[in-house]
Motif scaffolding. Structure first.
Motif, PDB file in Angstrom:
ATOM      1  N   LEU A 121       0.871  -1.174   0.000  1.00 56.26           N
ATOM      2  CA  LEU A 121       0.000   0.000   0.000  1.00 56.26           C
ATOM      3  C   LEU A 121       0.907   1.222   0.000  1.00 56.26           C
ATOM      4  O   LEU A 121       1.741   1.379   0.892  1.00 56.26           O
ATOM      5  N   PHE A 122       0.775   2.050  -0.998  1.00 58.11           N
ATOM      6  CA  PHE A 122       1.537   3.295  -1.110  1.00 58.11           C
ATOM      7  C   PHE A 122       0.746   4.403  -0.429  1.00 58.11           C
ATOM      8  O   PHE A 122      -0.432   4.604  -0.728  1.00 58.11           O
ATOM      9  N   ILE A 123       1.379   5.103   0.495  1.00 56.80           N
ATOM     10  CA  ILE A 123       0.753   6.227   1.194  1.00 56.80           C
ATOM     11  C   ILE A 123       1.601   7.464   0.968  1.00 56.80           C
ATOM     12  O   ILE A 123       2.833   7.411   1.082  1.00 56.80           O
ATOM     13  N   ASP A 124       0.964   8.590   0.660  1.00 52.61           N
ATOM     14  CA  ASP A 124       1.720   9.834   0.500  1.00 52.61           C
ATOM     15  C   ASP A 124       0.860  11.028   0.905  1.00 52.61           C
ATOM     16  O   ASP A 124      -0.350  10.905   1.066  1.00 52.61           O
ATOM     17  N   ASP A 125       1.518  12.166   1.056  1.00 50.72           N
ATOM     18  CA  ASP A 125       0.832  13.352   1.550  1.00 50.72           C
ATOM     19  C   ASP A 125       0.012  14.054   0.473  1.00 50.72           C
ATOM     20  O   ASP A 125      -1.162  14.319   0.669  1.00 50.72           O
ATOM     21  N   ILE A 126       0.622  14.353  -0.661  1.00 45.57           N
ATOM     22  CA  ILE A 126      -0.056  15.126  -1.705  1.00 45.57           C
ATOM     23  C   ILE A 126       0.257  14.513  -3.060  1.00 45.57           C
ATOM     24  O   ILE A 126       1.384  14.089  -3.310  1.00 45.57           O
ATOM     25  N   ILE A 127      -0.734  14.494  -3.940  1.00 47.88           N
ATOM     26  CA  ILE A 127      -0.472  14.125  -5.324  1.00 47.88           C
ATOM     27  C   ILE A 127      -0.845  15.301  -6.210  1.00 47.88           C
ATOM     28  O   ILE A 127      -1.946  15.846  -6.108  1.00 47.88           O
ATOM     29  N   ALA A 128       0.123  15.706  -7.016  1.00 55.61           N
ATOM     30  CA  ALA A 128      -0.084  16.797  -7.980  1.00 55.61           C
ATOM     31  C   ALA A 128       0.009  16.185  -9.379  1.00 55.61           C
ATOM     32  O   ALA A 128      -0.981  15.735  -9.929  1.00 55.61           O
ATOM     33  N   ASN A 129       1.222  16.121  -9.915  1.00 52.14           N
ATOM     34  CA  ASN A 129       1.423  15.522 -11.231  1.00 52.14           C
ATOM     35  C   ASN A 129       1.624  14.014 -11.170  1.00 52.14           C
ATOM     36  O   ASN A 129       1.556  13.344 -12.185  1.00 52.14           O
ATOM     37  N   GLY A 130       1.909  13.488  -9.993  1.00 51.16           N
ATOM     38  CA  GLY A 130       2.011  12.044  -9.808  1.00 51.16           C
ATOM     39  C   GLY A 130       3.352  11.433 -10.151  1.00 51.16           C
ATOM     40  O   GLY A 130       3.470  10.213 -10.241  1.00 51.16           O
ATOM     41  N   ASP A 131       4.387  12.256 -10.321  1.00 51.03           N
ATOM     42  CA  ASP A 131       5.683  11.730 -10.726  1.00 51.03           C
ATOM     43  C   ASP A 131       6.289  10.805  -9.671  1.00 51.03           C
ATOM     44  O   ASP A 131       6.787   9.722  -9.994  1.00 51.03           O
ATOM     45  N   ALA A 132       6.265  11.205  -8.409  1.00 55.69           N
ATOM     46  CA  ALA A 132       6.809  10.359  -7.343  1.00 55.69           C
ATOM     47  C   ALA A 132       6.017   9.061  -7.246  1.00 55.69           C
ATOM     48  O   ALA A 132       6.596   7.979  -7.089  1.00 55.69           O
ATOM     49  N   ALA A 133       4.702   9.155  -7.359  1.00 57.34           N
ATOM     50  CA  ALA A 133       3.859   7.953  -7.299  1.00 57.34           C
ATOM     51  C   ALA A 133       4.194   7.009  -8.445  1.00 57.34           C
ATOM     52  O   ALA A 133       4.349   5.799  -8.226  1.00 57.34           O
ATOM     53  N   ARG A 134       4.327   7.533  -9.654  1.00 58.84           N
ATOM     54  CA  ARG A 134       4.666   6.674 -10.797  1.00 58.84           C
ATOM     55  C   ARG A 134       6.034   6.015 -10.605  1.00 58.84           C
ATOM     56  O   ARG A 134       6.223   4.850 -10.929  1.00 58.84           O
ATOM     57  N   GLY A 135       6.987   6.767 -10.058  1.00 59.37           N
ATOM     58  CA  GLY A 135       8.305   6.200  -9.792  1.00 59.37           C
ATOM     59  C   GLY A 135       8.245   5.081  -8.779  1.00 59.37           C
ATOM     60  O   GLY A 135       8.863   4.018  -8.953  1.00 59.37           O
ATOM     61  N   LEU A 136       7.483   5.292  -7.714  1.00 60.08           N
ATOM     62  CA  LEU A 136       7.366   4.259  -6.686  1.00 60.08           C
ATOM     63  C   LEU A 136       6.622   3.034  -7.215  1.00 60.08           C
ATOM     64  O   LEU A 136       6.982   1.893  -6.898  1.00 60.08           O
ATOM     65  N   ILE A 137       5.633   3.254  -8.060  1.00 56.81           N
ATOM     66  CA  ILE A 137       4.897   2.143  -8.677  1.00 56.81           C
ATOM     67  C   ILE A 137       5.856   1.292  -9.513  1.00 56.81           C
ATOM     68  O   ILE A 137       5.821   0.058  -9.463  1.00 56.81           O
ATOM     69  N   LYS A 138       6.751   1.938 -10.248  1.00 59.74           N
ATOM     70  CA  LYS A 138       7.731   1.193 -11.057  1.00 59.74           C
ATOM     71  C   LYS A 138       8.651   0.362 -10.171  1.00 59.74           C
ATOM     72  O   LYS A 138       8.984  -0.781 -10.503  1.00 59.74           O
TER      73      LYS A 138
END
Length: 190
Positions: A121-138
């Protein structure tokens, strides 16, 4: 979460039509009681997903990710943004731009702390463009683990990040959605 919305309305600082500063409750100073409530809410939403590990990106997501991990009774792993002298050679790494920092950084997780047996489960504070989320998903995908979803404290729906993650077929749960920061006003999405 109405309490979170209220705190954002009272303490959020609009820097521009794209940037909301939440230093008073998420990114610099942390309200422990509110953070634990957020963790409980994410745990409630994902309790049926058999999560084995929480992941987040250093550093603003750590507090709420910790609260969620505590509630679910699972370990928390955070992706480092800098390689240290102690970093192993078996790191999973992804290069990502940072919207708020205006730079490109590497995010790294040791293969020792994420495996093909994990339900992440990925948890984060803010999503804007989603770059960090996409990196973590990879990184999660390269580890062979299963990503059960993403929990985001604040989703800025007027930016593409949340939508892009959902378009990948990933369940994304946000506690608060902000539809606009135009005209110096925080407008919450429905």
């Amino acid at each position: 979460m109405e309490k979170l919305k209220q705190r954002i309305a009272e303490e959020g600082v609009i820097v521009s039509e794209q940037v909301l500063k939440l230093d008073a409750l998420l990114n610099h100073q942390v309200d422990p009681q509110l953070t634990m409530e957020m963790g409980k809410e994410f745990a409630r939403r994902f309790k049926e997903d058999n999560v084995t590990r929480i992941v987040t990106v250093e550093s603003s997501g750590i507090a709420v990710a910790f609260a969620t991990a505590y509630e679910l009774g699972v370990p928390l792993v955070f992706a480092r943004r800098k390689k240290t002298l102690l970093a192993e050679n078996n790191m999973l790494c992804e290069r990502v731009p940072s919207f708020t920092k205006g730079i490109v950084t590497d995010i790294l997780i040791s293969r020792d702390f994420i495996s093909e047996n994990d339900r992440i489960l990925f948890i984060d504070d803010i999503i804007a463009n989603g770059d960090a989320a996409r990196g973590l998903i990879k990184i999660v995908q390269r580890a062979g683990a299963e990503l059960v979803g993403a929990g985001i404290v604040v989703e800025k729906t007027f930016q593409a990040g949340g939508k892009a993650i959902r378009e990948q077929g990933i369940r994304l749960e946000s506690l608060v959605q902000i539809g606009s920061l135009a005209d110096g006003k925080i407008t919450f999405a429905e």
